[in-house]
Motif scaffolding. Structure first.
Motif, PDB file in Angstrom:
ATOM      1  N   ALA A 132      23.192  22.290   5.081  1.00 40.96           N
ATOM      2  CA  ALA A 132      21.806  21.439   4.870  1.00 40.96           C
ATOM      3  C   ALA A 132      21.249  21.086   5.782  1.00 40.96           C
ATOM      4  O   ALA A 132      21.504  20.964   7.465  1.00 40.96           O
ATOM      5  CB  ALA A 132      22.418  20.093   4.371  1.00 40.96           C
ATOM      6  N   TYR A 133      19.681  21.189   5.718  1.00 42.84           N
ATOM      7  CA  TYR A 133      19.100  20.476   6.707  1.00 42.84           C
ATOM      8  C   TYR A 133      18.173  19.717   5.740  1.00 42.84           C
ATOM      9  O   TYR A 133      17.902  19.257   4.664  1.00 42.84           O
ATOM     10  CB  TYR A 133      18.172  21.899   6.664  1.00 42.84           C
ATOM     11  N   ALA A 134      18.502  18.397   7.038  1.00 40.78           N
ATOM     12  CA  ALA A 134      17.738  16.860   6.953  1.00 40.78           C
ATOM     13  C   ALA A 134      17.060  16.435   7.594  1.00 40.78           C
ATOM     14  O   ALA A 134      16.814  16.642   8.129  1.00 40.78           O
ATOM     15  CB  ALA A 134      19.014  16.078   6.585  1.00 40.78           C
ATOM     16  N   TYR A 135      15.429  16.188   7.330  1.00 41.76           N
ATOM     17  CA  TYR A 135      14.517  15.439   7.583  1.00 41.76           C
ATOM     18  C   TYR A 135      14.506  14.061   7.073  1.00 41.76           C
ATOM     19  O   TYR A 135      14.366  13.485   6.238  1.00 41.76           O
ATOM     20  CB  TYR A 135      13.535  16.635   7.411  1.00 41.76           C
ATOM     21  N   TYR A 136      13.996  13.120   8.251  1.00 39.12           N
ATOM     22  CA  TYR A 136      12.737  11.768   8.077  1.00 39.12           C
ATOM     23  C   TYR A 136      11.908  11.916   9.370  1.00 39.12           C
ATOM     24  O   TYR A 136      11.641  11.879  10.307  1.00 39.12           O
ATOM     25  CB  TYR A 136      14.456  10.639   8.772  1.00 39.12           C
ATOM     26  N   PRO A 137      10.615  11.657   8.922  1.00 36.96           N
ATOM     27  CA  PRO A 137       9.313  11.557   9.254  1.00 36.96           C
ATOM     28  C   PRO A 137       8.918   9.948   9.752  1.00 36.96           C
ATOM     29  O   PRO A 137       8.055   9.915  10.503  1.00 36.96           O
ATOM     30  CB  PRO A 137       8.702  11.811   8.081  1.00 36.96           C
ATOM     31  N   ASP A 138       9.667   8.926   9.374  1.00 37.79           N
ATOM     32  CA  ASP A 138       8.894   7.837   9.887  1.00 37.79           C
ATOM     33  C   ASP A 138       9.044   7.525  11.043  1.00 37.79           C
ATOM     34  O   ASP A 138       8.110   6.373  11.524  1.00 37.79           O
ATOM     35  CB  ASP A 138      10.002   6.602   8.988  1.00 37.79           C
TER      36      ASP A 138
END
Length: 377
Positions: free
Chosen positions: A198-204
């Motif tokens: 899984a590739y997960a991403y968080y931008p904040d």
């Protein structure tokens, strides 16, 4: 040689088939999740360890983001498993052939023409034709690994995802930290014998760094929330899952602002300006003008930036060890201006929002280039 972000997925591929001998020493596991926190710089979290005790304690290595240290380039380097001399996403924006004699800019992060506010380019510049190299994630899928994405829904349709990740997979929509946590746990909690990636991403974190500055109260609040979520995952994930947390770049707070629009000498013989405030691609109207532009910009910018020609940057392997193809070579500016210290090279008339931001990244400082590799195993 320092390990790089581009080494992550090739190392994951070996870990997923039980090989402990990989560049990053990732532990073999049935499942692997890579969580990329946008803007998570190694120097920044060490400097603010009080807000990120879990991240600092679990940091196993420091990686080089690669040049330029910017999201579109770094995500492509991660997904493809190679630096941008190979994949060709050479910056936040860069020149591509277009209907006008001077060509046009492609904003690779938004996949729009112009300075990011132009038209959607997914039809006129199909992502799969701009970035043609098979991705390392496609390689995982071809080997029988189930692919999952824990990302905001819009990302699976974005031009950058199509260009660089290329492999279809199961979407776990995740815009908030709670949704990221839930999506990762959903990937890892299964009884099947087959492996999942899984590739997960968080931008904040990146967003608050740009708006308020790295180290600001707003940025620290987000960093502390990320740290708490990772601490929860470390206790909740089954032993069959390796979690890797990394970033795409760090960030510096803007210091001196050099207004490129205020002096016409910057624009003499220049047909296009691309990149961002810490790394500028400058395209000459005619190739013979490149040396004059480089000399003039160097004199104008002084200690605020290092200015080189494309040929010098390629000789010094800024974009990677492998020489780029002719198509990728043409995307690189005839001249490159890379900000030193905390200076920024702003173009307020073309990029009013970006020019006013508090935080920036892209250049060669450790604060921008160094990213952590954090793991639960």
């Amino acid at each position: 040689m320092q390990p790089a972000l581009a080494d992550v997925i090739p190392s994951v591929a070996k870990a997923l088939v039980g090989e402990a001998e990989n560049v990053l020493g990732i532990s073999p596991a049935r499942d692997v999740v890579v969580l990329l926190v946008d803007g998570l710089g190694a120097e920044l979290i060490k400097r603010h360890a009080e807000a990120a005790p879990t991240l600092v304690a679990a940091m196993r290595a420091t990686l080089a983001a690669g040049f330029p240290a910017t999201t579109a380039t770094s995500l492509s380097s991660l997904a493809v498993g190679a630096p941008c001399a190979t994949h060709g996403i050479v910056g936040y924006s860069f020149a591509v052939p277009g209907p006008e004699p001077d060509g046009q800019l492609l904003n690779a992060l938004r996949w729009r023409v112009g300075e990011g506010k132009g038209s959607d380019a997914r039809e006129s510049l199909p992502p799969e034709s701009v970035q043609t190299v098979p991705s390392a994630i496609e390689g995982l899928a071809a080997s029988g690994i189930d692919i999952h994405y824990v990302v905001p829904s819009y990302q699976v349709r974005s031009g950058l995802t199509r260009a660089s990740f290329r492999a279809p997979g199961v979407l776990h929509p995740a815009a908030s930290l709670d949704e990221v946590r839930a999506g990762i746990l959903e990937v890892a909690r299964h009884d099947g014998l087959g492996s999942r990636f899984a590739y997960a991403y968080y931008p904040d974190l990146d967003m608050n760094g740009h708006l308020c500055g790295p180290g600001s109260a707003e940025w620290l609040t987000v960093l502390a929330a990320i740290d708490a979520m990772i601490a929860d995952l470390f206790t909740e994930l089954p032993d069959t899952c390796t979690l890797l947390v990394t970033g795409d770049h760090g960030m510096v707070r803007a210091g001196a602002v050099i207004d490129l629009d205020a002096d016409p000498n910057y624009w003499r013989d220049v047909r296009l300006l691309a990149g961002e405030a810490r790394v500028r691609h400058v395209y000459a109207r005619v190739p013979q003008a490149a040396a004059d532009i480089a000399s003039r910009w160097s004199a104008l910018l002084g200690h605020h930036a290092r200015v080189v020609t494309r040929e010098q940057a390629l000789d010094e392997r800024w974009f990677g060890a492998t020489p780029p193809t002719a198509t990728i070579n043409a995307r690189i500016g005839d001249v490159l201006a890379v900000a030193d210290g905390t200076s920024i090279l702003a173009s307020p008339s073309r990029e009013p929002m970006e020019s006013a931001m508090a935080g920036h990244h892209g250049a060669w400082t450790a604060e921008e280039q160094l990213i952590p590799l954090i793991t639960n195993r």
